[in-house]
Design a protein around this motif. Structure first.
Motif, PDB file in Angstrom:
ATOM      1  N   GLU A 161      43.867  -6.901  89.492  1.00 34.81           N
ATOM      2  CA  GLU A 161      43.350  -8.090  88.815  1.00 34.81           C
ATOM      3  C   GLU A 161      44.310  -9.270  88.897  1.00 34.81           C
ATOM      4  N   LEU A 198      36.411 -10.093  86.451  1.00 38.99           N
ATOM      5  CA  LEU A 198      36.700  -8.865  85.707  1.00 38.99           C
ATOM      6  C   LEU A 198      35.425  -8.280  85.124  1.00 38.99           C
ATOM      7  N   ASP A 199      34.537  -9.129  84.622  1.00 35.97           N
ATOM      8  CA  ASP A 199      33.271  -8.649  84.084  1.00 35.97           C
ATOM      9  C   ASP A 199      32.466  -7.891  85.137  1.00 35.97           C
ATOM     10  N   LEU A 216      34.000  -4.439  85.832  1.00 32.96           N
ATOM     11  CA  LEU A 216      33.697  -3.453  84.798  1.00 32.96           C
ATOM     12  C   LEU A 216      32.345  -2.782  85.052  1.00 32.96           C
ATOM     13  N   LEU A 243      34.469 -12.000  77.842  1.00 33.95           N
ATOM     14  CA  LEU A 243      33.956 -10.810  78.526  1.00 33.95           C
ATOM     15  C   LEU A 243      32.662 -10.320  77.875  1.00 33.95           C
ATOM     16  N   LYS A 244      31.696  -9.944  78.720  1.00 32.87           N
ATOM     17  CA  LYS A 244      30.413  -9.450  78.235  1.00 32.87           C
ATOM     18  C   LYS A 244      30.286  -7.931  78.395  1.00 32.87           C
ATOM     19  N   ASN A 245      30.998  -7.392  79.371  1.00 29.30           N
ATOM     20  CA  ASN A 245      30.809  -5.981  79.720  1.00 29.30           C
ATOM     21  C   ASN A 245      31.961  -5.084  79.267  1.00 29.30           C
ATOM     22  N   TYR A 246      32.665  -5.499  78.229  1.00 31.87           N
ATOM     23  CA  TYR A 246      33.855  -4.752  77.820  1.00 31.87           C
ATOM     24  C   TYR A 246      33.537  -3.353  77.308  1.00 31.87           C
ATOM     25  N   GLN A 259      32.084  -1.181  78.841  1.00 29.06           N
ATOM     26  CA  GLN A 259      32.282  -0.275  79.969  1.00 29.06           C
ATOM     27  C   GLN A 259      33.658   0.394  79.928  1.00 29.06           C
ATOM     28  N   ILE A 260      34.608  -0.265  79.296  1.00 28.91           N
ATOM     29  CA  ILE A 260      35.956   0.311  79.171  1.00 28.91           C
ATOM     30  C   ILE A 260      35.875   1.649  78.433  1.00 28.91           C
ATOM     31  N   ILE A 299      43.096   0.057  81.556  1.00 30.93           N
ATOM     32  CA  ILE A 299      43.519  -1.297  81.890  1.00 30.93           C
ATOM     33  C   ILE A 299      44.965  -1.437  81.444  1.00 30.93           C
TER      34      ILE A 299
END
Length: 349
Positions: free
Chosen positions: A234, A241-242, A245, A271-274, A276-277, A284
């Motif tokens: 990254e 980054l979104d 993910l 971030l919208k897709n966090y 997924q972490i 990360i």
């Protein structure tokens, strides 16, 4: 009377205020300097003549106001902006550093630098058994390459056959990370901001690459990473980054090296897709190379100079001429205009 002109910080600027302006936030200050009369002593054992200096995006973080805490303190107003520099020892009060020898030090963007006693441990003498060009020691062997090496090997922990995606792939970090990853047997995908840069990535051995200005990262990653992403190096942050993910495999590792898209962004990306972490058990890890490289410095300098000397690691430079060109160079780096590692040549070798 000679001079010791420098690039100084004139006004702090936070990320939400956009790009710094040359002249308003930082710029050239002319300063007379009597080189013949300059003396070294116990408190300042070395006087260096700065030759090549690095131009790196992290400097932008140090220009923000002191109220914003980071891994390095904000610069003081009127302070010369420091960065990694290849320099010649012109006066020495310590026998282990001969006049005329070369060192790497966080000298800064100025013509001459006195090294204080408490910073002597940070002076790195140059060992050059392969007779590499001097700029190599702040370029292909400098901090960005160390970032690529340590980040990939010791944070990413790659395995042959995995897929790695590298953003800002033609930059100072990305060009090294990609070549190293390819040598380790990974499938290597990169992105950059021009067709010329994409062509260069193919020359470096990238398996696939796309121009993010012509194709959405959300469209490109599923197409170019059909098996998903195991490692993401990254460098840009934000929407990229979104997208990663959403395309990451279970237990993927994200090497968080930088987020240049956000350093001058008046409207920081959320971030919208966090989630997924959590659902993909992603790792990360943010890392600062100066904290890790001491652990691997011997290994790094045993392996990397040899690769460069043998032509197994290719490296592209974007060299600015003269001290006064450095502000333009920094703005170019922040806007993604540089092609390869940005350096400035302050003086002749």
């Amino acid at each position: 009377m000679s001079s010791n002109n420098g690039i100084i910080l004139r006004k702090h600027i936070d990320p939400v205020e956009g790009y710094p302006k040359v002249g308003e936030h930082f710029g050239l200050e002319e300063r007379p300097f009597n080189l013949e009369a300059a003396k070294v002593d116990e408190e300042h054992p070395l006087l260096l003549r700065n030759i090549y200096t690095s131009i790196d995006p992290y400097i932008r973080i140090r220009m923000q106001s002191p109220q914003r805490k980071s891994y390095l303190p904000s610069l003081d107003l009127g302070q010369v902006i420091p960065n990694l520099t290849l320099a010649e020892v012109v006066k020495s009060a310590v026998p282990e550093y001969k006049t005329g020898s070369h060192v790497v030090f966080m000298s800064g963007w100025e013509e001459y630098t006195f090294v204080p006693k408490d910073a002597m441990k940070m002076v790195q003498p140059i060992s050059n058994p392969y007779n590499l060009p001097l700029m190599t020691f702040v370029g292909a062997l400098g901090m960005p390459s160390q970032t690529a090496y340590v980040g990939l090997k010791h944070v990413g922990k790659p395995k042959a056959g995995e897929t790695i995606y590298i953003s800002a792939a033609s930059g100072a970090v990305g060009q090294v990370a990609g070549q190293l990853a390819k040598s380790m047997g990974l499938y290597v995908v990169g992105s950059a901001g021009s067709d010329e840069k994409i062509a260069h990535l193919k020359e470096l051995g990238y398996d696939a690459a796309f121009n993010y200005k012509n194709e959405s990262v959300h469209d490109a990653l599923p197409r170019l990473c059909p098996k998903g992403i195991d490692i993401y190096f990254e460098n840009v942050g934000g929407e990229t980054l979104d997208a990663v993910l959403m395309n990451a495999n279970f237990h993927a590792r994200i090497i968080f090296c930088g987020a240049i898209s956000q350093y001058n962004n008046p409207n920081p990306y959320g971030l919208k897709n966090y989630a997924q972490i959590l659902t993909k058990s992603l790792t990360i890890e943010g890392f600062i190379v100066m904290n890790l490289i001491p652990l691997y410095q011997e290994e790094y300098f045993r392996e990397m100079p040899k690769l460069i000397a043998e032509g197994k690691l290719k490296y592209k430079y974007d060299v600015y001429k003269g001290l006064g060109s450095i502000p333009e160079g920094l703005i170019g780096v922040l806007q993604g205009k540089n092609f390869g590692k940005a350096l400035a040549k302050i003086a002749d070798e």
